[in-house]
Design a protein around this motif. Structure first.
Motif, mmCIF file in Angstrom:
data_model
loop_
_atom_site.group_PDB
_atom_site.id
_atom_site.type_symbol
_atom_site.label_atom_id
_atom_site.label_comp_id
_atom_site.label_asym_id
_atom_site.label_seq_id
_atom_site.Cartn_x
_atom_site.Cartn_y
_atom_site.Cartn_z
ATOM 1 N N ILE A 1 77.735 94.038 88.542
ATOM 2 C CA ILE A 1 77.109 95.138 89.285
ATOM 3 C C ILE A 1 77.989 95.380 90.513
ATOM 4 O O ILE A 1 78.307 94.446 91.250
ATOM 5 N N THR A 2 78.415 96.618 90.679
ATOM 6 C CA THR A 2 79.324 96.909 91.787
ATOM 7 C C THR A 2 79.019 98.293 92.370
ATOM 8 O O THR A 2 78.043 98.934 91.990
ATOM 9 N N CYS A 3 79.847 98.711 93.314
ATOM 10 C CA CYS A 3 79.744 100.059 93.907
ATOM 11 C C CYS A 3 81.091 100.742 93.697
ATOM 12 O O CYS A 3 82.121 100.058 93.577
ATOM 13 N N ASP A 4 81.110 102.057 93.757
ATOM 14 C CA ASP A 4 82.397 102.737 93.750
ATOM 15 C C ASP A 4 83.229 102.235 94.933
ATOM 16 O O ASP A 4 84.386 101.878 94.804
ATOM 17 N N GLY A 5 82.590 102.190 96.095
ATOM 18 C CA GLY A 5 83.284 101.702 97.278
ATOM 19 C C GLY A 5 82.278 101.236 98.311
ATOM 20 O O GLY A 5 81.068 101.377 98.116
ATOM 21 N N ALA A 6 82.790 100.682 99.402
ATOM 22 C CA ALA A 6 81.908 100.208 100.470
ATOM 23 C C ALA A 6 82.441 100.715 101.799
ATOM 24 O O ALA A 6 83.659 100.736 102.015
ATOM 25 N N PHE A 7 81.525 101.133 102.673
ATOM 26 C CA PHE A 7 81.923 101.538 104.019
ATOM 27 C C PHE A 7 81.902 100.319 104.938
ATOM 28 O O PHE A 7 80.903 99.607 104.991
ATOM 29 N N ARG A 8 82.991 100.116 105.614
ATOM 30 C CA ARG A 8 83.040 99.049 106.622
ATOM 31 C C ARG A 8 83.842 99.566 107.803
ATOM 32 O O ARG A 8 85.052 99.721 107.702
ATOM 33 N N GLY A 9 83.132 99.876 108.890
ATOM 34 C CA GLY A 9 83.813 100.458 110.035
ATOM 35 C C GLY A 9 84.422 101.782 109.633
ATOM 36 O O GLY A 9 83.798 102.594 108.948
ATOM 37 N N ALA A 10 85.694 101.987 110.026
ATOM 38 C CA ALA A 10 86.333 103.270 109.732
ATOM 39 C C ALA A 10 86.862 103.333 108.307
ATOM 40 O O ALA A 10 87.390 104.350 107.875
ATOM 41 N N LYS A 11 86.728 102.249 107.555
ATOM 42 C CA LYS A 11 87.347 102.194 106.216
ATOM 43 C C LYS A 11 86.342 102.374 105.085
ATOM 44 O O LYS A 11 85.170 102.037 105.220
ATOM 45 N N ALA A 12 86.841 102.868 103.970
ATOM 46 C CA ALA A 12 86.061 102.852 102.724
ATOM 47 C C ALA A 12 86.844 101.971 101.764
ATOM 48 O O ALA A 12 87.995 102.260 101.428
ATOM 49 N N ILE A 13 86.234 100.891 101.337
ATOM 50 C CA ILE A 13 86.949 99.921 100.501
ATOM 51 C C ILE A 13 86.638 100.197 99.029
ATOM 52 O O ILE A 13 85.478 100.315 98.646
ATOM 53 N N ALA A 14 87.688 100.262 98.249
ATOM 54 C CA ALA A 14 87.547 100.661 96.834
ATOM 55 C C ALA A 14 87.131 99.473 95.964
ATOM 56 O O ALA A 14 87.954 98.842 95.317
ATOM 57 N N LEU A 15 85.843 99.191 95.942
ATOM 58 C CA LEU A 15 85.380 97.991 95.219
ATOM 59 C C LEU A 15 85.583 98.102 93.702
ATOM 60 O O LEU A 15 86.025 97.150 93.064
ATOM 61 N N LYS A 16 85.252 99.259 93.139
ATOM 62 C CA LYS A 16 85.354 99.377 91.682
ATOM 63 C C LYS A 16 86.805 99.210 91.224
ATOM 64 O O LYS A 16 87.070 98.628 90.170
ATOM 65 N N GLU A 17 87.717 99.703 92.040
ATOM 66 C CA GLU A 17 89.134 99.563 91.690
ATOM 67 C C GLU A 17 89.521 98.081 91.619
ATOM 68 O O GLU A 17 90.267 97.667 90.731
#
Ligand code: PRX
Length: 638
Positions: free
Chosen positions: A172-188
């Protein structure tokens, strides 16, 4: 209002402690009566530390989510269970009452079932800090699947290692995650991990950042689509699976002193009782209070004190998606005022980092709602303790310094808010059920009141690690063989004349960087994978903010023209193989490492050099080539 098993005075603590040690079965039998069971236990405790085998509440049947959700629906259906503050201050927060959370957990449990997840299956969860992460965790528990949450900072390779170790077929994952000014590409990252894990059958992807992702036909599905399918099926309920007390609840990977992380296994009943008992007693939680634990659910602190502890107590748990410094270093204080937080539980590294911004970010913040403060993850230095006490607690809030570990499931040694006194940088007294002992270098217990040595625990407590997934022998040798019949913590400690424990830090090759455990061997393995690296040695050194920093000594092949470029390449390699959290702060190129004649690296010397010591390096006469030390000293900082 309080809980029947809540300690309300020092005298009561003394009695509870004594009973818990002298009559553990009677003590925990009484505590366990405050939970919902499908079937009562036959025997409270069975154990031996030689195999080891520990059974708490043997024969009992239960489901932890009935304790965290269903049982609160009668009196607390409209009480907020989860309050969620998003990364972005502009985005609306979310509040899920017990009724709503129960509904969503049942719904997602049905999604899991529709996707083929069955009792006992391992499900890897790799998500940002969104409410759906807690929902996913609870949905797994509801259907008896074993969740294994992986912190969003770990790399594809780390995920692949864990997926293979746990043979997890569902993600189970997300497309991405927001952390501060960044969006981290979790699915990638998951996609990269899955190249090495063809056995994964299904990936369920929640939309959060809506950054482009590749969705593979037959394997990847969207969370939202799957929920819609369940809605059309029309049955919003999902009956909780009946679990044995000792069925596994989750696996959580953690670093040790050897190369590969190990999967710490916790089981249903004991962990539930321990997370709940330690939550209400350490923090002296009162129903209706807002509890804010700043950890990520990817670590044990989030498991026990965002999800299972507060929810099993019918409490209100605040979950924050972002970081303490975004959009500015006043974010925690804004959140506290916004939701009238009563209890703040954070890490020394966060306190030190916020301290470094001065008092400006505290201007105009009330913080009046705070009643109790807590810290966890590493020893808290006195300066940070006083800053926390004066500026955040306004000298009115007790600070609980909670010592515990992934393997212990919940708090082990800590003062208890308003019950036992807090002493700066001292974890202080054991929780009921915990019998700490201090061992000397000969392996003997030090029985004098004042003592200093290695910290072990003598009796099992309900939240003790049961095994390391797929390799019970590793559990035995890591924790139960250093000292026969004792659980060895890997930490050093001192005890004062009245029985307060102060934790002095790890005594094994495990670093504690910003409250995260990282094995030196793991980092060395990663560095050694870089083409051109011949050998490396990694040690910790004191770091103002992180507590410990990572110092790597690296022997690099001839022909490295641009050391700075090679450094960057090595950092990139470590990021790829473990994750950015394991990147060394300093890399020093050396031509040799101090070794004994039998080839063992003398880390003691390397540690001293990393700490800035130039003179008292101890005995170097047993070294194969003492000249190496001089060369390393000369090369420091270059
Ligand atoms: O060295 C101790 C340190 O963190 C280690 C456990 O790390 P982990 O399993 O990642 O769990 C962290 C959160 C519970 C311990 O072996 N540690 C944790 N809390 C404290 C601490 N050291 C000193 N004081 C603490 N309060």
């Amino acid at each position: 209002m309080s809980y029947p098993h809540q300690i309300s005075s020092r005298a009561q603590y003394d009695i509870a402690y004594k009973t818990s040690i002298e009559h553990p079965e009677a003590f925990w039998d009484t505590v366990a009566k405050n939970f919902t069971w499908r079937k009562k236990w036959d025997k409270v405790l069975d154990w031996n530390f030689t195999e080891p085998k520990v059974t708490w509440f043997g024969g009992a049947k239960l489901n932890i989510t009935e304790n965290c959700l269903d049982r609160h629906l009668i009196a607390n259906a409209n009480t907020p269970a989860l309050i969620w503050e998003s990364n972005d201050t502009e985005e609306h927060h979310r509040i899920l009452t017990y009724k709503e959370l129960h509904f969503k957990v049942c719904q997602f449990s049905n999604v899991l079932k529709n996707n083929g997840v069955k009792k006992g299956d391992r499900v890897c969860i790799y998500m940002g800090m969104v409410p759906e992460l807690a929902i996913a965790v609870l949905a797994c528990a509801r259907i008896g699947a074993v969740h294994s949450v992986i912190f969003g900072g770990f790399s594809a390779q780390s995920i692949a290692d864990r997926l293979q170790d746990a043979h997890a077929e569902f993600i189970i994952t997300c497309d991405g995650a927001f952390r501060g000014a960044k969006a981290i590409a979790l699915k990638e990252v998951i996609d990269d991990a899955l190249i090495a894990c063809p056995f994964v059958k299904r990936t369920i992807v929640l939309t959060r950042t809506r950054q482009p992702v590749s969705m593979i036909k037959g394997r990847d599905v969207w969370w939202e689509d799957e929920v819609k399918k369940v809605e059309t099926q029309g049955n919003p309920d999902c009956k909780a699976e009946e679990m044995d007390a000792e069925d596994p609840l989750f696996i959580l990977y953690t670093s040790g002193s050897t190369g590969k992380p190990k999967g710490v296994v916790h089981t249903c009943a004991g962990y539930m009782v321990w997370a709940n008992y330690t939550f209400i007693n350490t923090f002296n939680y009162r129903p209706g209070e807002v509890f804010f634990c700043t950890a990520d659910i990817g670590w044990i602190t989030g498991h026990s004190y965002i999800v299972y502890g507060p929810l099993s107590a019918g409490g209100t748990s605040l979950m924050f998606e972002g970081i303490p410094t975004f959009p500015n270093a006043g974010r925690f204080w804004d959140i506290i005022d916004k939701y009238q937080v009563n209890i703040l539980y954070t890490a020394p590294t966060a306190i030190r980092s916020l301290m470094s911004f001065g008092l400006g970010p505290l201007q105009g913040k009330s913080l009046e709602s705070l009643r109790v403060l807590g810290t966890v993850g590493e020893p808290i230095n006195e300066e940070a303790w006083h800053w926390y006490n004066e500026n955040i607690g306004k000298k009115k809030c007790p600070i609980v310094d909670t010592w515990w570990q992934t393997e212990t499931g919940g708090v082990m040694i800590s003062n208890m808010a308003d019950i036992t006194p807090g002493i700066p940088s001292v974890a202080s007294l054991p929780m009921p059920g915990i019998l700490p002992v201090i061992m000397d270098e000969k392996g003997e217990e030090i029985t004098t009141p004042e003592a200093s040595g290695n910290l072990c625990i003598k009796q099992p407590w309900p939240g003790i690690i049961r095994t390391t997934y797929g390799d019970h022998e590793r559990c035995r040798t890591t924790y139960f063989t250093a000292y026969p019949n004792l659980y060895f913590t890997g930490d050093g400690a001192t005890r004062d004349a009245i029985g307060n424990y102060r934790i002095t830090g790890r005594v094994d090759d495990v670093l504690n960087v910003s409250g995260h455990r990282i094995g030196t061997a793991e980092v060395e393995n990663a560095i050694n994978m870089h083409a051109g690296v011949i050998e490396s040695a990694v040690v910790g050194f004191p770091h103002d903010i992180k507590g410990q920093g990572i110092y790597a000594y690296v022997i690099y092949a001839e022909g490295a023209h641009d050391h700075n470029l090679v450094r960057q390449d090595i950092l990139q390699t470590v990021s790829r193989l473990i994750g950015a959290i394991a990147k060394p702060d300093t890399i020093q190129f050396v031509s040799g490492l101090p070794k004994t004649r039998s080839g063992k690296i003398m880390r003691r010397i390397l540690r001293k050099i990393a700490e800035g010591e130039t003179q008292n390096l101890g005995d170097t006469t047993t070294l194969l080539d003492p000249g190496v030390v001089e060369e390393i000293l000369q090369g420091k900082g270059k």
